[in-house]
Design a protein around this motif. Structure first.
Motif, mmCIF file in Angstrom:
data_model
loop_
_atom_site.group_PDB
_atom_site.id
_atom_site.type_symbol
_atom_site.label_atom_id
_atom_site.label_comp_id
_atom_site.label_asym_id
_atom_site.label_seq_id
_atom_site.Cartn_x
_atom_site.Cartn_y
_atom_site.Cartn_z
ATOM 1 N N LEU A 276 0.800 -1.309 0.067
ATOM 2 C CA LEU A 276 -0.546 0.125 0.244
ATOM 3 C C LEU A 276 0.804 1.219 0.010
ATOM 4 C CD1 LEU A 276 -2.705 -1.090 2.545
ATOM 5 C CD2 LEU A 276 -3.515 -0.509 0.113
ATOM 6 N N LEU A 277 2.273 1.455 0.484
ATOM 7 C CA LEU A 277 2.952 2.468 1.047
ATOM 8 C C LEU A 277 3.379 2.724 -0.134
ATOM 9 C CD1 LEU A 277 3.473 2.692 4.730
ATOM 10 C CD2 LEU A 277 1.986 3.679 3.398
ATOM 11 N N LEU A 278 4.180 1.615 -0.649
ATOM 12 C CA LEU A 278 4.690 1.984 -2.384
ATOM 13 C C LEU A 278 3.942 2.204 -3.018
ATOM 14 C CD1 LEU A 278 7.354 -1.311 -1.772
ATOM 15 C CD2 LEU A 278 7.912 0.988 -2.021
ATOM 16 N N GLY A 279 3.212 1.597 -3.330
ATOM 17 C CA GLY A 279 1.948 2.125 -4.635
ATOM 18 C C GLY A 279 1.498 3.004 -4.099
ATOM 19 N N GLY A 280 1.485 3.752 -3.501
ATOM 20 C CA GLY A 280 0.822 5.270 -2.338
ATOM 21 C C GLY A 280 2.048 6.172 -3.488
ATOM 22 N N ALA A 281 3.177 5.989 -3.114
ATOM 23 C CA ALA A 281 4.506 6.641 -3.479
ATOM 24 C C ALA A 281 5.475 6.301 -4.725
ATOM 25 C CB ALA A 281 5.917 6.171 -1.947
ATOM 26 N N THR A 282 4.614 5.612 -5.199
ATOM 27 C CA THR A 282 5.411 5.461 -6.643
ATOM 28 C C THR A 282 4.207 6.249 -7.317
ATOM 29 O OG1 THR A 282 5.014 2.645 -6.585
ATOM 30 C CG2 THR A 282 5.021 3.482 -8.515
ATOM 31 N N ALA A 283 2.853 6.049 -6.455
ATOM 32 C CA ALA A 283 1.854 6.957 -8.538
ATOM 33 C C ALA A 283 2.549 8.320 -7.813
ATOM 34 C CB ALA A 283 0.400 6.426 -7.464
ATOM 35 N N ILE A 284 2.578 8.815 -6.470
ATOM 36 C CA ILE A 284 3.011 10.555 -6.518
ATOM 37 C C ILE A 284 4.042 11.101 -7.138
ATOM 38 C CG2 ILE A 284 3.715 10.173 -4.293
ATOM 39 C CD1 ILE A 284 1.475 12.865 -5.449
ATOM 40 N N LEU A 285 5.204 9.804 -7.204
ATOM 41 C CA LEU A 285 6.477 10.606 -7.530
ATOM 42 C C LEU A 285 6.278 10.211 -9.230
ATOM 43 C CD1 LEU A 285 9.207 8.386 -5.121
ATOM 44 C CD2 LEU A 285 8.675 10.887 -5.466
ATOM 45 N N GLY A 286 5.630 8.833 -9.504
ATOM 46 C CA GLY A 286 5.819 9.090 -11.199
ATOM 47 C C GLY A 286 4.652 10.173 -11.184
ATOM 48 N N ILE A 287 3.779 10.789 -11.094
ATOM 49 C CA ILE A 287 3.234 11.980 -11.790
ATOM 50 C C ILE A 287 3.666 13.017 -11.534
ATOM 51 C CG2 ILE A 287 1.610 12.295 -9.510
ATOM 52 C CD1 ILE A 287 0.647 12.269 -13.514
ATOM 53 N N ALA A 288 4.755 13.059 -10.513
ATOM 54 C CA ALA A 288 5.583 14.542 -10.480
ATOM 55 C C ALA A 288 6.820 14.650 -11.262
ATOM 56 C CB ALA A 288 6.443 14.014 -8.403
ATOM 57 N N PHE A 289 7.552 13.148 -11.463
ATOM 58 C CA PHE A 289 8.244 13.647 -12.440
ATOM 59 C C PHE A 289 8.129 14.055 -13.749
ATOM 60 C CE2 PHE A 289 11.037 12.004 -9.210
ATOM 61 C CZ PHE A 289 12.537 12.224 -9.661
ATOM 62 N N ALA A 290 6.300 13.489 -13.875
ATOM 63 C CA ALA A 290 5.976 13.615 -15.420
ATOM 64 C C ALA A 290 5.483 14.893 -15.322
ATOM 65 C CB ALA A 290 4.294 12.461 -15.764
ATOM 66 N N GLY A 291 5.323 15.768 -14.152
ATOM 67 C CA GLY A 291 4.903 17.010 -14.506
ATOM 68 C C GLY A 291 5.616 18.088 -15.084
ATOM 69 N N VAL A 292 7.016 17.823 -14.875
ATOM 70 C CA VAL A 292 8.340 18.758 -15.317
ATOM 71 C C VAL A 292 8.848 18.269 -16.342
ATOM 72 C CG1 VAL A 292 8.205 19.497 -12.411
ATOM 73 C CG2 VAL A 292 9.866 17.389 -13.730
ATOM 74 N N GLU A 293 8.812 17.280 -16.915
ATOM 75 C CA GLU A 293 9.443 16.158 -18.068
ATOM 76 C C GLU A 293 9.544 17.426 -19.190
ATOM 77 O OE1 GLU A 293 11.901 14.633 -19.851
ATOM 78 O OE2 GLU A 293 11.707 13.374 -17.526
ATOM 79 N N ARG A 294 10.179 17.526 -19.374
ATOM 80 C CA ARG A 294 10.369 18.103 -21.091
ATOM 81 C C ARG A 294 10.471 17.337 -22.377
ATOM 82 N NH1 ARG A 294 14.475 22.873 -21.570
ATOM 83 N NH2 ARG A 294 14.043 22.597 -23.877
ATOM 84 N N ARG A 295 10.587 15.929 -22.779
ATOM 85 C CA ARG A 295 10.350 14.676 -22.956
ATOM 86 C C ARG A 295 9.483 14.003 -23.469
ATOM 87 N NH1 ARG A 295 15.091 11.269 -24.193
ATOM 88 N NH2 ARG A 295 13.931 10.304 -26.052
ATOM 89 N N LEU A 296 8.386 14.002 -24.178
ATOM 90 C CA LEU A 296 7.015 13.560 -24.154
ATOM 91 C C LEU A 296 7.060 12.479 -24.338
ATOM 92 C CD1 LEU A 296 4.229 14.608 -24.847
ATOM 93 C CD2 LEU A 296 3.976 14.527 -27.227
ATOM 94 N N SER A 297 8.070 11.359 -25.198
ATOM 95 C CA SER A 297 8.630 10.262 -24.170
ATOM 96 C C SER A 297 8.692 9.866 -23.006
ATOM 97 C CB SER A 297 9.566 9.656 -25.261
ATOM 98 O OG SER A 297 10.178 10.610 -25.579
ATOM 99 N N LYS A 298 9.694 10.480 -22.378
ATOM 100 C CA LYS A 298 9.404 10.267 -20.925
ATOM 101 C C LYS A 298 8.895 10.582 -19.962
ATOM 102 C CE LYS A 298 14.474 10.031 -20.413
ATOM 103 N NZ LYS A 298 16.105 10.364 -19.480
#
Length: 584
Positions: A276-298
């Motif tokens: 549960l904790l790893l799932g929640g942490a993965t979700a928030i970290l994944g979208i946080a990095f996606a929000g500032v990523e410059r490359r569309l594929s990444k």
């Protein structure tokens, strides 16, 4: 007997596809697309096998001791059929798209690229149907090899080589974790057959093996801290092979979690809390990095990390139900994980398929260099937008339905007596809720600043061919169409999950024929089907009131200076970049 022959013929088509690529390669134009044609035929036949099994019962193909290590058999039951129908249906569309992509002038001409793609499809089929440890591990490592081929076939720099090796290393870590877990269970039971592992009693060996197996599948899915391969691996893969990796192959990890949940049963509390904790942490970290990523594929790849976290969290709800003997919570968690896996795989395949044309048009995947691609390539833009809305979890897409169910499942913590599990559910629920809001922001900047921006003056556009356009529209349309028939999707999932949990419990998610609820009656209800009537009706009502209030002046042309900043000395060409938008 007929269905068994169809399954074997499907595998032969995949073998023929690999032989064609290895013998002739991409040098002969008239044979260049043939491996993908064979892949499409093999996928269609496996899709037909899955449908037949759901209608007529399980299929068993027994090889006896042919491979010299115990008994080998491929079995297709309802759970396997679910994944065959869903994943091989996507594989058919991706293969058709690939036939046209490989003949484009900009496509790579490397021997082995088609081999990696077909090996991926074949490995997925064998993983889904394997019922002994040797066959499963053999197919799992074949899938790892396919990932390495797809990420290294077109590498052109030292950085790309490092990224492909990183993909291989993390995949091998996951495979080793599963292997050690299997060896522990095989040593305790004295057999390699999965069916014999069901009778093992809980204990330290059982719990350690359980944790190792979950960790191994988590590595393939992209769970923190083993997610590092995903953004790099997806970004260096070529064209539609990304859709195969993210939308098809990664979901065998979801299958593995469901299958071994049925085999191993009750988990230890520490595993439930960790998932549960790893799932929640993965979700928030994944979208946080996606929000500032410059490359569309990444950016799309980081979105895969986010959704892996959401799926993992939903699976954690099922584990919580198993740890506390709450079968309704098990049913809800498994249903939420399954529906979100389907939504994510379709939407992610749609994004990566659309990205093929977008990258070709912009000669880059740097968001800062893109503007107005959606207007230059309307079909790619529309399909990408629908896929993005789905992953943002916005109505009336299937992403909204599945995320709603996941959030509803995390709200059931008051039914749990264990304080540790209850707190873990609360923490995971808060993280997933925050993730949903950030996902909307991450994809809004892509839709608004890239797809709907002003096209560059020198943009001509390469055009979009009929069949690839049809493939993109079918995938994008599925994000809406499946949402309309969500009650049927739930009935389909209930039948498919019956090897794990009684169908009647999963059917409890249907409050009425067209209204769904989170399995627990009278908790809350939702009707995605009625949203397709209610939302247009509300829009029409608001438009009517606007026209009435404006006294007919709403459509009157008005010319005013364009606003581009609140500060008077900022020049007109000074505007927010895609990265700057995320810092607002």
């Amino acid at each position: 007997m007929l269905i068994s022959s169809v399954f074997e013929i499907a595998l032969l088509f995949l073998v023929a596809a690999i032989a064609t690529d290895l013998l002739f390669g991409p040098s002969r134009r008239y044979l260049r697309g043939l491996p993908y044609v064979f892949g499409a035929v093999g996928s269609a036949l496996n899709l037909a096998v899955g449908i037949s099994v759901l209608m007529s019962g399980p299929l068993i193909i027994n090889f006896g001791s042919l491979f010299g290590i115990g008994t080998t058999a491929l079995v297709i039951d309802n759970l396997t059929a679910l994944f065959l129908i869903w994943l091989l249906g996507l594989a058919f569309l991706v293969s058709i798209f690939s036939v046209f992509w490989i003949n484009k002038a900009s496509s790579p001409r490397r021997r082995g690229l088609a081999t990696g793609y077909i090996l991926l499809l074949g490995s997925v089929v064998v993983i889904l149907s394997a019922r002994d440890a040797f066959t499963f591990i053999f197919a799992w490592e074949s899938l790892t090899l396919a990932f390495f081929i797809l990420t290294s076939a077109t590498r052109q720099s030292k950085i790309q080589a490092q990224e492909s090796w990183l993909t291989l290393v993390i995949q091998k870590i996951g495979g080793a974790s599963i292997l050690v877990g299997f060896l522990l269970l095989a040593g305790k039971s004295g057999t390699l057959l999965f069916s014999d592992w069901r009778i093992l009693q809980t204990g330290s060996v059982h719990d350690i093996a359980y944790g190792l197996i979950v960790l191994g599948f988590g590595a393939k899915l992209g769970i923190v801290p083993l997610q590092g391969w995903m953004p790099d691996g997806y970004s260096i893969a070529s064209g539609p092979t990304r859709a195969a990796m993210a939308g098809i192959a990664a979901n065998v990890a979801v299958y593995g979690l469901l299958r071994f949940f049925a085999i191993l049963g009750r988990p230890p509390v520490w595993l439930v809390v960790g998932v549960l904790l790893l799932g929640g942490a993965t979700a928030i970290l994944g979208i946080a990095f996606a929000g500032v990523e410059r490359r569309l594929s990444k950016l799309i790849a980081y979105s895969s990390v986010e959704n892996a976290g959401i799926i993992f969290t939903a699976f954690g709800v099922a584990l919580a139900g198993a740890a506390t003997n709450d079968k309704m919570l098990i049913a809800l968690g498994l249903l939420a994980a399954t529906l979100h896996s389907i939504a994510h795989s379709i939407a992610k395949s749609t994004l990566f398929i659309s990205l093929v044309n977008i990258e070709s048009e912009a000669n880059s995947d740097d968001i800062e260099h893109m503007s107005g691609i959606g207007k230059t390539l309307p079909y790619s833009g529309i399909s990408f937008t629908i896929g993005a809305l789905t992953l943002a979890g916005l109505p009336p897409t299937i992403g909204f339905v599945s995320e709603w169910l996941v959030l509803e499942s995390l709200m059931q913590e008051f039914r749990i007596s264990s304080l540790a599990i209850r707190l873990a559910l609360l923490a995971a629920g808060a993280l997933v809720a925050l993730t949903s809001g950030l996902a909307a922001l991450a994809f809004l900047r892509v839709i608004g600043l890239v797809l709907l921006g002003k096209p560059k003056a020198d943009t001509k556009g390469p055009g979009e061919r009929l069949i690839p356009k049809a493939v993109m529209l079918i995938m994008a349309g599925s994000c809406f169409a499946i949402s309309i028939v969500t009650p049927w999707e739930i009935r389909f999932a209930a039948s498919s999950l019956s090897p794990i949990i009684p169908k009647l419990l999963v059917d409890g998610a249907l409050h009425s024929p067209w209204v769904i609820q989170p399995v627990f009656s009278n908790f809350s209800i939702l009707s995605p089907s009625w949203l397709f009537i209610a939302m247009p009706s509300l829009f029409a009502g608001v438009l009517f009131l606007t026209l009435l209030a404006s006294k007919g002046r709403y459509f009157k042309a008005r010319r005013v200076p364009p606003w581009h900043s609140a500060t008077i000395w900022v020049e007109r060409n000074a505007s927010y970049t895609a990265f700057g938008f995320t810092n607002l």
